[in-house]
Design a protein around this motif. Structure first.
Motif, PDB file in Angstrom:
ATOM      1  N   HIS A  88       0.862  -1.200   0.000  1.00 21.64           N
ATOM      2  CA  HIS A  88       0.000   0.000   0.000  1.00 21.64           C
ATOM      3  C   HIS A  88       0.891   1.240   0.000  1.00 21.64           C
ATOM      4  O   HIS A  88       1.411   1.643   1.025  1.00 21.64           O
ATOM      5  CB  HIS A  88      -0.904  -0.017   1.244  1.00 21.64           C
ATOM      6  N   HIS A  90       1.088   5.298  -1.747  1.00 21.87           N
ATOM      7  CA  HIS A  90       0.376   6.312  -2.535  1.00 21.87           C
ATOM      8  C   HIS A  90       1.293   6.697  -3.695  1.00 21.87           C
ATOM      9  O   HIS A  90       2.137   7.566  -3.571  1.00 21.87           O
ATOM     10  CB  HIS A  90      -0.060   7.466  -1.643  1.00 21.87           C
ATOM     11  N   GLY A 127      -2.494   2.865  -3.202  1.00 20.83           N
ATOM     12  CA  GLY A 127      -3.414   3.107  -2.092  1.00 20.83           C
ATOM     13  C   GLY A 127      -4.587   3.960  -2.516  1.00 20.83           C
ATOM     14  O   GLY A 127      -4.867   4.961  -1.870  1.00 20.83           O
ATOM     15  N   GLU A 185      -8.707   3.119  -0.218  1.00 26.07           N
ATOM     16  CA  GLU A 185      -8.907   4.393   0.451  1.00 26.07           C
ATOM     17  C   GLU A 185     -10.251   4.437   1.156  1.00 26.07           C
ATOM     18  O   GLU A 185     -11.035   5.374   1.025  1.00 26.07           O
ATOM     19  CB  GLU A 185      -8.713   5.561  -0.523  1.00 26.07           C
ATOM     20  N   HIS A 224      -8.585   0.978   5.706  1.00 23.83           N
ATOM     21  CA  HIS A 224      -7.767   1.625   6.730  1.00 23.83           C
ATOM     22  C   HIS A 224      -8.562   1.601   8.042  1.00 23.83           C
ATOM     23  O   HIS A 224      -9.637   2.187   8.097  1.00 23.83           O
ATOM     24  CB  HIS A 224      -7.550   3.114   6.436  1.00 23.83           C
ATOM     25  N   ASP A 330       2.529   3.208   2.901  1.00 21.22           N
ATOM     26  CA  ASP A 330       1.420   4.173   2.914  1.00 21.22           C
ATOM     27  C   ASP A 330       1.921   5.617   2.727  1.00 21.22           C
ATOM     28  O   ASP A 330       1.301   6.559   3.188  1.00 21.22           O
ATOM     29  CB  ASP A 330       0.609   4.033   4.223  1.00 21.22           C
TER      30      ASP A 330
HETATM   31 ZN   LIG Z   1      -3.485   4.884   2.381  1.00 20.53          ZN
END
Ligand SMILES: [Zn+2]
Length: 428
Positions: A88, A90, A127, A185, A224, A330
């Motif tokens: 995960h 971004h 992510g 997300e 999450h 993340d």
């Molecule tokens: Zn995330």
């Protein structure tokens, strides 16, 4: 006889070309091999790669390579390990709309994909980034952009939605529009601790509907949750892919066991509350992972960066209770430094051989690719990192990737270049 052999060779290479465009046959010889299978380490051995897959892992010094063995990499003094998997990250940053996406693709995509590869990451799950990630996925798959395998997620924030029907429609639309590899997300609950860790009834119904709808299309669903109570509520709603180690409060053994009973996975993100150095400034000023002030700007922070303690200890609690615990950052900043930061925090509670499992097999399991990736084993895809130094001597040696191979294709080869074999820990 010779003619038959030649014909066979031509047929085999034609097949190889059809399957994996640039994959070449390779033998990595005389290497220390950290197989990732039951802690097995071969002090000196060879890995043979054909048509993008590992076809042999053998012990002993290499003799003259067999005919057709292809290119030989003499990895004497070096260490072979499975390509790292970030469950995960971004991947795409900047403004989320079309203009931001276009800018990322034009200015940053090629360089940042190489940075991931250079750190040793050969597979990365997004992510829930902007839809540009689907464009990136196809450009990487076609070879137009050199990068790690992209597991692309569609962003569907189900907690915010009015009701289950809206959630199901949004999931159907995202799947039809993008053919995502997963949905992501989803913050559950949307109001994060410490104010509350109790999701509303509507949020719980929305999450259950979203997971169920995605499952109809066999699309996994990342959630999450950042508190133990939210994590167990998400499990009850059917969540299987938990992006974070919970960090508001201490996880009990019983809560950790609920993850195992639910056949769910958790990825690490232990670096979340730990101050980042050497990335956003080189002045020894601690920052939160977006470059803002630490600990003041930690997302919904409790104060004094307690999240750092919660995550590390809770990660070990999950592990000790038998949870298949994988690796994720993340983050969206400079990939080699993100890897260094996450490993530094995992190092508090895990041994180097544990980290091999976390970065490899367990992360492969998290993205449902456990049978294809995550170990140096016959039959797996040839995603291989050759390190300049031995990570069993200390986690920083995971950061010394010199050769990075994805699906049998050599993507990075820094041997003999300046700083080859030196750990990358900072943003230059
Ligand atoms: Zn995330």
């Amino acid at each position: 006889m010779n003619r038959i052999l030649t014909t066979l060779a031509v047929t085999a290479s034609a097949l190889a070309l059809a399957g994996t465009a640039q994959a070449q046959n390779l033998t990595i010889a005389n290497a220390r091999i950290i197989t990732g299978v039951g802690g097995r380490i071969i002090d000196k051995g060879s890995v043979v790669v054909k048509d993008g897959k590992i076809v042999a892992v053998t012990e002993g010094a290499s003799k003259a390579p067999a005919k057709g063995a292809g290119k030989v990499i003499n990895a004497s003094g070096m260490t072979v390990i499975a390509g790292y998997i970030d469950d995960h990250r971004h991947i795409i940053h900047g403004e989320r709309g079309p203009a931001g996406a276009a800018k990322f693709m034009k200015d940053d995509a090629a360089r940042e994909m190489m940075e991931l590869l250079e750190s040793g990451v050969t597979t990365v799950q997004s992510g829930g980034d902007s839809p540009a990630v689907f464009d990136l996925r196809s450009k990487v798959a076609s070879g137009e952009i050199k990068g790690p395998r992209i597991i692309a997620s569609a962003q569907v924030p189900v907690s915010k939605m009015k009701d289950e029907a809206t959630v199901r429609a949004a999931i159907d639309k995202a799947i039809a529009d993008y053919k995502p590899d997963s949905i992501a997300e989803v913050h559950f609950p949307i109001t994060e601790p410490p104010s509350t860790n109790i999701p509303t009834e509507q949020e719980t119904r929305n999450l259950a509907a979203g997971i169920d709808e995605a499952l109809k299309f066999h699309v996994p669903f990342q959630v999450h949750t950042s508190a133990p109570g939210a994590m167990t509520a998400a499990l009850k709603a059917g969540a299987k892919k938990l992006v974070h180690t919970p960090h508001f409060g201490w996880l009990t053994d019983d809560e950790a066991k609920q993850v195992v009973t639910a056949h769910a996975w958790v990825s690490s993100c232990t670096g979340f509350g730990v101050p980042v150095f050497g990335v956003f400034n080189h002045n020894n000023v601690p920052t939160f992972r977006d470059g803002s002030k630490w600990p003041d700007d930690i997302l919904n922070g409790e104060g004094r960066g307690r999240e750092a303690g919660y995550k590390a200890v809770n990660g070990r609690t999950l592990w000790d209770n038998g949870v298949d615990y994988g690796y994720c950052t993340d983050t969206n900043y400079y990939a080699p430094a993100a890897l260094a930061h996450e490993l530094r925090t995992l190092n508090l509670m895990f041994s180097p051989i544990d980290m091999v499992k976390i970065l490899g097999q367990n992360s492969a399991d998290f993205i449902d690719m456990g049978d294809k990736l995550g170990t140096i084993e016959t039959g797996k895809l040839a995603d291989i990192v050759i390190l300049g130094a031995n990570p069993m001597d200390g986690y920083w040696n995971f950061l010394t990737a010199e050769v990075v191979i994805k699906g049998g294709v050599v993507m990075v080869d820094k041997r003999g270049k300046p700083n080859a074999g030196k750990p990358i820990v900072h943003n230059p």
